[in-house]
Design an enzyme around this catalytic site. Structure first.
Site, short mmCIF file in Angstrom:
data_model
loop_
_atom_site.label_atom_id
_atom_site.label_comp_id
_atom_site.label_asym_id
_atom_site.label_seq_id
_atom_site.Cartn_x
_atom_site.Cartn_y
_atom_site.Cartn_z
N SER A 114 -114.60 34.00 -11.55
CA SER A 114 -113.51 34.78 -10.99
C SER A 114 -112.61 33.97 -10.08
O SER A 114 -111.99 32.99 -10.51
CB SER A 114 -114.06 36.01 -10.27
OG SER A 114 -113.01 36.89 -9.90
N HIS A 115 -112.54 34.33 -8.80
CA HIS A 115 -111.62 33.71 -7.86
C HIS A 115 -112.23 32.49 -7.15
O HIS A 115 -111.59 31.91 -6.27
CB HIS A 115 -111.21 34.74 -6.80
CG HIS A 115 -112.39 35.35 -6.10
ND1 HIS A 115 -113.27 36.18 -6.76
CD2 HIS A 115 -112.84 35.23 -4.84
CE1 HIS A 115 -114.21 36.55 -5.91
NE2 HIS A 115 -113.99 36.00 -4.74
N ASP A 280 -105.58 35.84 -9.90
CA ASP A 280 -106.65 34.88 -9.60
C ASP A 280 -107.09 34.11 -10.83
O ASP A 280 -106.46 34.16 -11.88
CB ASP A 280 -107.84 35.61 -8.97
CG ASP A 280 -108.57 36.50 -9.94
OD1 ASP A 280 -107.91 37.04 -10.87
OD2 ASP A 280 -109.80 36.69 -9.80
N ASP A 282 -109.48 34.34 -13.14
CA ASP A 282 -109.74 34.98 -14.43
C ASP A 282 -108.83 36.17 -14.70
O ASP A 282 -108.98 36.85 -15.72
CB ASP A 282 -111.21 35.42 -14.53
CG ASP A 282 -111.55 36.57 -13.62
OD1 ASP A 282 -111.00 36.63 -12.50
OD2 ASP A 282 -112.39 37.42 -14.00
N ASP A 284 -108.25 39.10 -13.00
CA ASP A 284 -108.56 40.50 -12.70
C ASP A 284 -108.13 40.93 -11.29
O ASP A 284 -108.24 42.10 -10.94
CB ASP A 284 -110.04 40.81 -12.94
CG ASP A 284 -110.99 40.04 -12.01
OD1 ASP A 284 -110.52 39.20 -11.24
OD2 ASP A 284 -112.21 40.30 -12.10
N ARG A 285 -107.61 40.00 -10.49
CA ARG A 285 -107.15 40.35 -9.15
C ARG A 285 -105.66 40.08 -9.01
O ARG A 285 -105.07 39.36 -9.81
CB ARG A 285 -107.92 39.55 -8.08
CG ARG A 285 -109.41 39.81 -8.14
CD ARG A 285 -110.17 39.04 -7.07
NE ARG A 285 -111.61 39.21 -7.28
CZ ARG A 285 -112.51 39.37 -6.31
NH1 ARG A 285 -112.11 39.38 -5.06
NH2 ARG A 285 -113.77 39.52 -6.59
N LYS A 380 -110.98 45.46 -13.70
CA LYS A 380 -109.77 45.44 -12.89
C LYS A 380 -108.77 44.50 -13.57
O LYS A 380 -109.17 43.63 -14.33
CB LYS A 380 -110.06 45.04 -11.46
CG LYS A 380 -110.94 43.81 -11.25
CD LYS A 380 -111.25 43.65 -9.77
CE LYS A 380 -112.23 42.51 -9.52
NZ LYS A 380 -113.61 42.95 -9.38
#
Length: 565
Positions: A114-115, A280, A282, A284-285, A380
């Protein structure tokens, strides 16, 4: 043609327990002999994907291409009929969720942390998603973890590596492999949700006084940003920055907040850009930031919920329900109350929203950790949120032809109607696990003994007094399946409606991360000067009291947080 299956002997590794977003460790941990293979085999031992179709995607971080080949070797040996793989091993988390749902795949394996930062000395991750496109529930991740503790061998079929740079249909052993365009299906999905014609008309009409800048942070969303903002909406190429996905995210930390997305913030301010946004690693943010106007994630989801039915075509038949993660501010609850909608409070973790969506109870939801989304997928979705804001702004300006409505104007109008929850999060990253546990134990002792109840604490700097009205550990009973999640965060509530939340986070790869959330509500009648005030000033006294009550600095040995949002 037969394809011999080899069985490779192995022994278990400790600590392969997936968190809410899969297994995350340093790259060097995944590179240990048999380590990645063990975890991938444990997935196949747990989900029985024989004769099924699986999606493989990821954020393009370091060690992704090699891991795709590992999954093909092991998945083929375990009888997977077909893999759908993102071009160059890239498929954003929201795009992967869409592909799983659109092509009715059995599930998906996503290669992302992710982030978190990427590169040979940073983080890697493997996450399993279910057929609904959402993260695996605890029942499945517990099964995977159990398999990692008893694994003695894994299966492989040795064949030539698949060229991930070529779109088309191929084979790996007996398994079909489709390498697909990473962006096309996702862009089509967003075109079916939003009014692209309205957005484009607004942007082109106001090209001189409403500029847009999207920052891909060298994560997965750069190509998606180019396809949407440049190719579809007709903005100039300069409207997208850091748009090339890099294995180490260009040496940056691909987390869209005021600390790590500072380049976006600086460009928005110096170039007088009315609408800035970042996503971010991947995808999703998201962060929404206009000149002089930062939108907290809690306010962002509340404003999207407020305008959705009126402005966004996807919601024209109504919004089913709203939801927030427990640490997220209550701003969305004020919208739900006014609109007569149910608003659910769930633990951190998108799978809890997914359950409500699958049951038809939820349309729009968000987390304070810059995650916003809806029931169009089961993750998300950072780019979705950015386009939602543009759709709302375009619609608001259609209703206000004589005065330009931007981010700041939408925020002020929202606060005037609903009041404002001043909200901030303090992250203390990679602190001592022992110190973090002592902090948690200390607060738990207060909760057990009710020793803070009715005590009053005064801020030395502001003179404000806060009286504790309740201390609880947040437990959640899922209204869909009745499952219970205990100890999801410690809450200290005060008599004026303010609250402080403490959580140990599971998203880091080493050490502990402690998050402290502070929230203070101000009613509309307090007036614009107070409602539109500075967040740090509005929360100064409460933060001081929270640090004193928790003894956080003492337990963690930190004077300041790593990140403030």
């Amino acid at each position: 043609m037969s394809f011999p299956v080899k069985e490779i002997k192995t022994t278990p590794y400790d600590g392969q327990k997936p968190g809410t977003s899969g297994l995350r460790k340093r790259v060097k941990v995944f590179q240990q002999e048999h380590y990645t293979e063990n975890f991938v085999q444990a997935i196949f031992d747990s989900v029985d994907a024989k004769d099924q179709t699986l999606v493989i995607g990821g954020d393009g971080r370091y060690f992704s291409p090699e891991t795709v080949q590992t999954i093909l070797k092991i998945g083929s040996a375990n009888g997977v009929a077909k893999f759908i793989v993102g071009h160059n091993a890239i498929l954003s988390t929201p795009a992967a969720s869409n592909i799983i749902r659109k092509y009715k795949a059995y599930g998906g394996i996503l290669l992302t942390a992710s982030h978190n930062p990427g590169g040979p000395n940073n983080d890697f991750g493997i996450k399993y998603n279910m057929s609904n496109g959402g993260p695996a529930p605890e029942e499945v991740t517990n099964k995977i973890y159990a398999k990692t503790k008893s694994i003695s061998s894994y299966k492989v079929i040795e064949s030539d590596p698949v060229d991930l740079s070529k779109i088309g249909s191929f084979t790996y052993g007996p398994t079909k492999v489709d390498i697909i365009d990473s962006v096309k299906d996702y862009v089509e999905l967003l075109e079916s949700i939003f009014d692209f014609d309205l957005i484009q008309s607004f942007l082109l009409t106001n090209s001189d006084n409403f500029k847009v800048l999207f920052d891909g942070m060298h994560g997965v969303t750069g190509p998606y940003g180019r396809a949407i903002f440049v190719d579809k909406l007709g903005l100039p190429p300069s409207s997208v920055q850091n748009a090339v996905p890099l294995p180490d995210f260009g040496g940056g930390h691909p987390d869209p907040n005021l600390t790590y997305a500072h380049e976006l913030v600086e460009n928005v301010e110096s170039r007088n850009i009315q609408f800035g946004a970042a996503s971010d690693g991947d995808g999703d943010r998201n962060m929404i930031y206009g000149k002089g106007a930062f939108v907290t994630p809690s306010d962002s989801v509340a404003i999207i919920a407020d305008w959705a039915e009126e402005a966004i075509p996807y919601f024209k038949n109504g919004v089913k329900g709203l939801a927030r993660s427990m640490p997220t501010s209550k701003q969305i609850e004020y919208v739900a109350k006014k609109k007569g909608l149910t608003c659910y409070e769930v633990p951190t973790g998108w799978k809890f929203f997914g359950n409500l969506m699958d049951a038809g109870k939820l349309s729009i939801c968000g987390e304070e950790s810059f995650g916003t989304g809806s029931d169009h997928i089961r993750e998300k979705d950072g780019v979705w949120a950015v386009v939602a804001w543009l759709n709302i702004i375009a619609f608001a300006n259609k209703k206000s032809p004589n005065q330009l409505v931007g981010i700041k104007e939408l925020l002020q109008k929202h606060y005037a109607l609903y009041g404002r929850s001043f909200f901030s999060r303090y992250d203390y990253e990679e602190v001592s696990s022992e110190g973090a546990q002592k902090l948690v134990d200390n607060i738990n002792e207060h909760i057990t003994k009710d020793s803070l109840l009715k005590t009053t604490h005064e801020s030395k700097s502001t003179g404000q007094s806060f009286t504790v009205s309740e201390t609880v550990n947040f437990d959640y009973t899922d209204p869909v399946d009745g499952s219970v999640s205990k100890n999801q965060g410690q809450i200290i509530r005060f008599s004026d409606g303010s609250r402080v939340v403490f959580r140990l986070s599971g998203t880091g790869s080493q050490g502990a991360t402690v998050r402290m959330y502070v929230e203070r509500y101000v009613a509309p009648e307090k007036g614009a000067a107070v409602l539109n005030g500075d967040t740090a000033e509005g929360l100064k006294g409460l933060i001081e009291v929270a640090l004193e009550i928790s003894k956080l600095k003492e337990f963690l040995g930190r004077e300041k947080p790593t990140v403030i949002t």
